[in-house]
Design a protein around this motif. Structure first.
Motif, PDB file in Angstrom:
ATOM      1  N   LEU A   1       0.843  -1.208   0.000  1.00 31.22           N
ATOM      2  CA  LEU A   1       0.000   0.000   0.000  1.00 31.22           C
ATOM      3  C   LEU A   1       0.872   1.249   0.000  1.00 31.22           C
ATOM      4  CD1 LEU A   1      -2.900  -0.942   2.436  1.00 31.22           C
ATOM      5  CD2 LEU A   1      -2.819  -1.109  -0.035  1.00 31.22           C
ATOM      6  N   THR A   2       1.687   1.396  -1.035  1.00 22.21           N
ATOM      7  CA  THR A   2       2.544   2.578  -1.148  1.00 22.21           C
ATOM      8  C   THR A   2       2.343   3.170  -2.534  1.00 22.21           C
ATOM      9  OG1 THR A   2       4.337   1.246  -2.053  1.00 22.21           O
ATOM     10  CG2 THR A   2       4.298   1.529   0.333  1.00 22.21           C
ATOM     11  N   GLU A   3       2.842   4.391  -2.736  1.00 24.15           N
ATOM     12  CA  GLU A   3       2.691   5.033  -4.047  1.00 24.15           C
ATOM     13  C   GLU A   3       3.340   4.201  -5.140  1.00 24.15           C
ATOM     14  OE1 GLU A   3       2.647   9.353  -4.876  1.00 24.15           O
ATOM     15  OE2 GLU A   3       3.300   9.537  -2.795  1.00 24.15           O
TER      16      GLU A   3
ATOM     17  N   LEU B   1       2.344  -4.178   4.857  1.00 30.03           N
ATOM     18  CA  LEU B   1       2.109  -3.793   3.469  1.00 30.03           C
ATOM     19  C   LEU B   1       2.796  -2.478   3.103  1.00 30.03           C
ATOM     20  CD1 LEU B   1      -1.552  -4.998   2.949  1.00 30.03           C
ATOM     21  CD2 LEU B   1       0.588  -6.259   2.864  1.00 30.03           C
TER      22      LEU B   1
ATOM     23  N   CYS C   1      -6.535  -7.914   7.323  1.00 30.70           N
ATOM     24  CA  CYS C   1      -6.314  -6.940   6.251  1.00 30.70           C
ATOM     25  C   CYS C   1      -7.525  -6.867   5.334  1.00 30.70           C
ATOM     26  CB  CYS C   1      -5.096  -7.328   5.413  1.00 30.70           C
ATOM     27  SG  CYS C   1      -3.544  -7.144   6.290  1.00 30.70           S
ATOM     28  N   GLU C   2      -7.988  -8.027   4.896  1.00 28.10           N
ATOM     29  CA  GLU C   2      -9.148  -8.069   4.000  1.00 28.10           C
ATOM     30  C   GLU C   2     -10.357  -7.405   4.641  1.00 28.10           C
ATOM     31  OE1 GLU C   2      -8.201 -12.355   1.914  1.00 28.10           O
ATOM     32  OE2 GLU C   2     -10.276 -11.924   2.471  1.00 28.10           O
TER      33      GLU C   2
ATOM     34  N   LEU D   1     -13.752   0.724   2.984  1.00 24.77           N
ATOM     35  CA  LEU D   1     -14.267   1.180   1.693  1.00 24.77           C
ATOM     36  C   LEU D   1     -15.793   1.224   1.704  1.00 24.77           C
ATOM     37  CD1 LEU D   1     -11.762  -0.533  -0.777  1.00 24.77           C
ATOM     38  CD2 LEU D   1     -11.858   1.870  -0.091  1.00 24.77           C
TER      39      LEU D   1
ATOM     40  N   VAL E   1     -15.085  11.729  -7.321  1.00 23.31           N
ATOM     41  CA  VAL E   1     -13.948  10.851  -6.972  1.00 23.31           C
ATOM     42  C   VAL E   1     -14.250   9.379  -7.283  1.00 23.31           C
ATOM     43  CG1 VAL E   1     -12.952  12.348  -5.197  1.00 23.31           C
ATOM     44  CG2 VAL E   1     -14.684  10.650  -4.550  1.00 23.31           C
TER      45      VAL E   1
ATOM     46  N   ASP F   1     -14.260   7.649 -10.063  1.00 22.12           N
ATOM     47  CA  ASP F   1     -13.273   6.985 -10.933  1.00 22.12           C
ATOM     48  C   ASP F   1     -12.005   6.643 -10.160  1.00 22.12           C
ATOM     49  OD1 ASP F   1     -15.008   7.215 -12.980  1.00 22.12           O
ATOM     50  OD2 ASP F   1     -14.020   8.940 -13.922  1.00 22.12           O
ATOM     51  N   MET F   2     -11.601   7.588  -9.292  1.00 23.69           N
ATOM     52  CA  MET F   2     -10.392   7.352  -8.490  1.00 23.69           C
ATOM     53  C   MET F   2     -10.586   6.111  -7.610  1.00 23.69           C
ATOM     54  SD  MET F   2      -9.068   7.743  -5.226  1.00 23.69           S
ATOM     55  CE  MET F   2     -10.136   8.921  -4.369  1.00 23.69           C
ATOM     56  N   PHE F   3     -11.763   6.012  -7.006  1.00 23.06           N
ATOM     57  CA  PHE F   3     -12.029   4.850  -6.156  1.00 23.06           C
ATOM     58  C   PHE F   3     -12.083   3.568  -6.972  1.00 23.06           C
ATOM     59  CE2 PHE F   3     -13.230   7.618  -2.610  1.00 23.06           C
ATOM     60  CZ  PHE F   3     -12.632   6.911  -1.592  1.00 23.06           C
TER      61      PHE F   3
ATOM     62  N   LEU G   1      -8.596   2.538  -7.586  1.00 20.37           N
ATOM     63  CA  LEU G   1      -8.016   2.011  -6.349  1.00 20.37           C
ATOM     64  C   LEU G   1      -8.520   0.592  -6.102  1.00 20.37           C
ATOM     65  CD1 LEU G   1      -6.382   2.914  -3.714  1.00 20.37           C
ATOM     66  CD2 LEU G   1      -8.624   3.244  -2.686  1.00 20.37           C
TER      67      LEU G   1
ATOM     68  N   ASN H   1      -7.099  -1.831  -8.546  1.00 15.12           N
ATOM     69  CA  ASN H   1      -5.709  -2.077  -8.203  1.00 15.12           C
ATOM     70  C   ASN H   1      -5.609  -3.102  -7.067  1.00 15.12           C
ATOM     71  OD1 ASN H   1      -3.026  -1.949  -7.785  1.00 15.12           O
ATOM     72  ND2 ASN H   1      -2.951   0.174  -7.101  1.00 15.12           N
ATOM     73  N   ILE H   2      -6.302  -2.819  -5.966  1.00 18.08           N
ATOM     74  CA  ILE H   2      -6.277  -3.752  -4.838  1.00 18.08           C
ATOM     75  C   ILE H   2      -7.007  -5.035  -5.210  1.00 18.08           C
ATOM     76  CG2 ILE H   2      -6.990  -4.099  -2.440  1.00 18.08           C
ATOM     77  CD1 ILE H   2      -6.694  -1.114  -2.033  1.00 18.08           C
TER      78      ILE H   2
ATOM     79  N   ARG I   1     -11.431 -11.501   9.193  1.00 17.32           N
ATOM     80  CA  ARG I   1     -12.241 -10.792   8.206  1.00 17.32           C
ATOM     81  C   ARG I   1     -13.495 -10.168   8.803  1.00 17.32           C
ATOM     82  NH1 ARG I   1     -13.534 -14.956   3.896  1.00 17.32           N
ATOM     83  NH2 ARG I   1     -11.305 -14.815   3.555  1.00 17.32           N
TER      84      ARG I   1
ATOM     85  N   SER J   1      -2.417  -5.423  12.172  1.00 18.10           N
ATOM     86  CA  SER J   1      -2.769  -5.536  10.753  1.00 18.10           C
ATOM     87  C   SER J   1      -3.895  -4.553  10.434  1.00 18.10           C
ATOM     88  CB  SER J   1      -3.235  -6.953  10.420  1.00 18.10           C
ATOM     89  OG  SER J   1      -2.220  -7.878  10.690  1.00 18.10           O
TER      90      SER J   1
ATOM     91  N   ILE K   1      -3.477  -1.457   7.731  1.00 18.64           N
ATOM     92  CA  ILE K   1      -4.293  -1.354   6.521  1.00 18.64           C
ATOM     93  C   ILE K   1      -5.098  -0.064   6.532  1.00 18.64           C
ATOM     94  CG2 ILE K   1      -6.290  -2.318   5.344  1.00 18.64           C
ATOM     95  CD1 ILE K   1      -3.938  -3.861   4.771  1.00 18.64           C
TER      96      ILE K   1
ATOM     97  N   GLY L   1      -2.718   2.707   5.758  1.00 17.58           N
ATOM     98  CA  GLY L   1      -2.244   2.573   4.384  1.00 17.58           C
ATOM     99  C   GLY L   1      -3.296   2.963   3.364  1.00 17.58           C
TER     100      GLY L   1
ATOM    101  N   MET M   1      -3.285   6.139   0.824  1.00 12.77           N
ATOM    102  CA  MET M   1      -3.349   5.924  -0.628  1.00 12.77           C
ATOM    103  C   MET M   1      -4.445   6.781  -1.250  1.00 12.77           C
ATOM    104  SD  MET M   1      -2.795   1.958  -1.688  1.00 12.77           S
ATOM    105  CE  MET M   1      -2.577   2.216  -3.453  1.00 12.77           C
TER     106      MET M   1
ATOM    107  N   ASN N   1      -3.223  10.327  -1.430  1.00 11.89           N
ATOM    108  CA  ASN N   1      -2.257  10.485  -2.518  1.00 11.89           C
ATOM    109  C   ASN N   1      -2.924  10.475  -3.881  1.00 11.89           C
ATOM    110  OD1 ASN N   1       0.191  10.817  -1.231  1.00 11.89           O
ATOM    111  ND2 ASN N   1       0.415   8.623  -0.867  1.00 11.89           N
ATOM    112  N   ASN N   2      -3.888   9.559  -4.045  1.00  8.65           N
ATOM    113  CA  ASN N   2      -4.576   9.467  -5.333  1.00  8.65           C
ATOM    114  C   ASN N   2      -5.336  10.751  -5.641  1.00  8.65           C
ATOM    115  OD1 ASN N   2      -3.581   6.941  -5.533  1.00  8.65           O
ATOM    116  ND2 ASN N   2      -5.540   5.864  -5.548  1.00  8.65           N
TER     117      ASN N   2
ATOM    118  N   THR O   1     -10.927  14.786 -10.069  1.00 10.10           N
ATOM    119  CA  THR O   1     -10.659  14.072  -8.817  1.00 10.10           C
ATOM    120  C   THR O   1     -10.270  15.057  -7.713  1.00 10.10           C
ATOM    121  OG1 THR O   1      -9.925  12.144 -10.052  1.00 10.10           O
ATOM    122  CG2 THR O   1      -9.240  12.266  -7.752  1.00 10.10           C
TER     123      THR O   1
ATOM    124  N   GLY P   1     -13.356  16.877  -6.547  1.00  8.31           N
ATOM    125  CA  GLY P   1     -14.103  15.893  -5.760  1.00  8.31           C
ATOM    126  C   GLY P   1     -13.476  15.707  -4.389  1.00  8.31           C
TER     127      GLY P   1
END
Lengths: 342, 342
Positions: free
Chosen positions: A134-136, A219, A240-241, A248, A269, A271-273, A276, A279-280, B216, B239, B243, B246, B250, B253-254, B262, B265
């Motif tokens: 979870l870094t840039e 991470l 983590c999951e 989110l 935002v 589209d940004m989400f 993200l 990606n994840i 979870r 953990s 997360i 992190g 993220m 940053n995004n 964005t 937004g």
């Protein structure tokens, strides 16, 4: 390269599994699949989804191993199940490089140990998923073990470290990967006797051991392979999951229930989400490799849909082509001696 | 109600600790504090921050226990340290209800065991932080143990369950709290021998045991108290923290690196994120209760700033006033017999 696909394993089998196989074939021209399960159903699904029959073989299997069955009993008794027949096909035929199944984790692992067999000198095979950093900069980190062995000895964790190293080198393409031990503090006396003893052994091995990593930094870009017993690894992975999904969905709810400003912002935002999440989510789609057995075994998520199965198949093909199994064999042969000498 | 505050424990001591004490006094009219540490420095800080001297006592202590010192040695040898003197004050004076320290976790726990002492029949005291439920409804869940006891026996976890239950009832105000065992699956045979044996014992206890909880689902509304050995509990806790931090960074940053849409937004949802962070951050500010010793001991985060210390002090006061210690005493006395009888 031929891959065996357990077409009747997983919550969404057989429809999504067969579809996923066809997706993989469409996107990978030198791939061939052997789909195992009820022949007529598979055959109809391939036709419905315009699959290329010239690159698909079907092996008939009339039974199914359910998610709740006792693994050892199921593998031993259900000889005509899609999973057992898939393993049989993998072992009988030399042109097959790997197996992919979204079936019960216990059954897949038990099948792999009983039917495929451990690599010589590997004390315990282990389940190794790949997580996103979870870094840039992004990137991957492998977690080994995450549930195959709830109870472990230090020597098991040393083998996990070595297999994780080779997995990171061959599959993730990371040179001289940094290996860390999952623990509850940085100092070498932290954790239980298992972590304390393992720490001392890992220090002596011919690996790039960078010490302990805590759940908090897992991470971040602190290491490339995290070594753990299966119980704690599973706790870390699922925590983590859980948090990722929980956070989110809280954000989504807060936008939905927010004032007008928040709602408009939420639209902007979106589209940004999506990026993200993709990606994840791309990582969450990856299957977990079961390392330490004589063939490439990829366990796809039980809830896999077609796109996830596609990812797992391509992943299995890449692993099989990388010579990973032979490298693990050679690595364990060499390192095992060093550990015993000390 | 008087609370002892270790003014020289923590990364930001003494400035932020003293400031936090003053904040707590300002917001809680029936609170009195005893600040322990270098008298002149504390006295000057109180003046600088307009603290109400009529409600603050200072106990002089010339030494400091550092974050990296070996806990048992430090507690035994540094008799004039702020932490040891704070414990001495807590034990000597009947008008003091609790202690708060942001010092080294190991030293605080060792000090609590050696100076305060275990409640009779509690096999092991345990560290119990409170986490937020990541649901629309919100709420709290207590995690016990999260690091005091890396290695545990089933009986220890039974005691954690009972102490967690009483903590949830008295401090969190949850009636008949649902107690779950941290594990890697729902079925009672999951996990290591520790979890398997503990599961059977918890079933027999007079508590609302709801079975296993996985990493979870930990912060969904599935339970109110999570029971764990200190090693796995710490892995789960950290953990989650990792997360959450992190993911939020993220997203930040995004937005920063995103396109104009964005970015706009991002500005519009800023308040929503602030609320979310305050909400979760409010939990992260809470100290962890050290349950099973004869007095209320609250370990505040090592990195605590004034606002976090304020939260920990109010928390300690609430616990001391709730009669929690006596209830744990009575509960263990009663339940312990039942466990032994079986």
């Amino acid at each position: 390269m031929k891959i065996v696909l357990d077409a009747f394993g997983g919550d969404n089998a057989p429809v999504e599994i067969v579809k996923g196989g066809i997706l993989a074939l469409n996107n990978c021209s030198d791939l061939e699949l052997i789909m195992v399960g009820k022949e007529e159903i598979i055959s109809n699904l391939i036709k419905e989804n315009n699959g290329d029959m010239s690159r698909i073989e079907i092996v008939n299997a009339t039974e199914i191993i359910g998610m709740e069955e006792v693994p050892t009993t199921a593998i031993r008794k259900k000889r005509d199940s899609s999973l057992v027949k898939a393993f049989d096909t993998l072992m009988k035929r030399e042109d097959v490089g790997a197996i992919v199944s979204a079936g019960s984790t216990g059954a897949v692992l038990t099948g792999a140990v009983l039917k495929v067999g451990r690599i010589k000198k590997v004390s315990r095979p282990a389940l190794c998923p790949v997580l996103p950093k979870l870094t840039e900069k992004g990137g991957s980190v492998a977690l080994i073990d995450c549930g195959a062995n709830a109870e472990c000895k230090p020597i098991n964790l040393c083998h996990f470290a070595l297999m994780g190293k080779i997995y990171a080198e061959t599959y993730l393409g990371i040179e001289n990967p940094r290996i860390a031990l999952l623990n509850i503090g940085a100092e070498d006396h932290k954790g239980t006797a298992l972590q304390q003893e393992t720490y001392q052994l890992l220090k002596k091995m011919d690996i790039n051991f960078v010490g302990n990593v805590e759940g908090r930094n897992m991470l971040e870009d602190t290491c490339d392979v995290i070594v753990s017993d299966g119980y704690s690894g599973n706790i870390a992975l699922k925590s983590c999951e859980g948090i990722a999904i929980g956070l989110l969905s809280m954000i989504k709810n807060n936008i939905k229930n927010g004032n007008l400003k928040t709602k408009i912002g939420g639209l902007l935002v979106k589209d940004m989400f999506k990026d993200l999440k993709d990606n994840i989510g791309g990582y969450l789609k990856k299957g977990a490799a079961f390392l330490g057995v004589k063939k490439v075994v990829v366990k796809a998520h039980g809830s896999s849909k077609a796109d996830t199965i596609e990812v797992a198949i391509i992943q299995a093909k890449t692993m099989a082509e990388s010579g990973m199994i032979e490298k693990i064999q050679a690595g364990i042969e060499k390192e095992n001696m060093q550990i015993t000498e000390d």
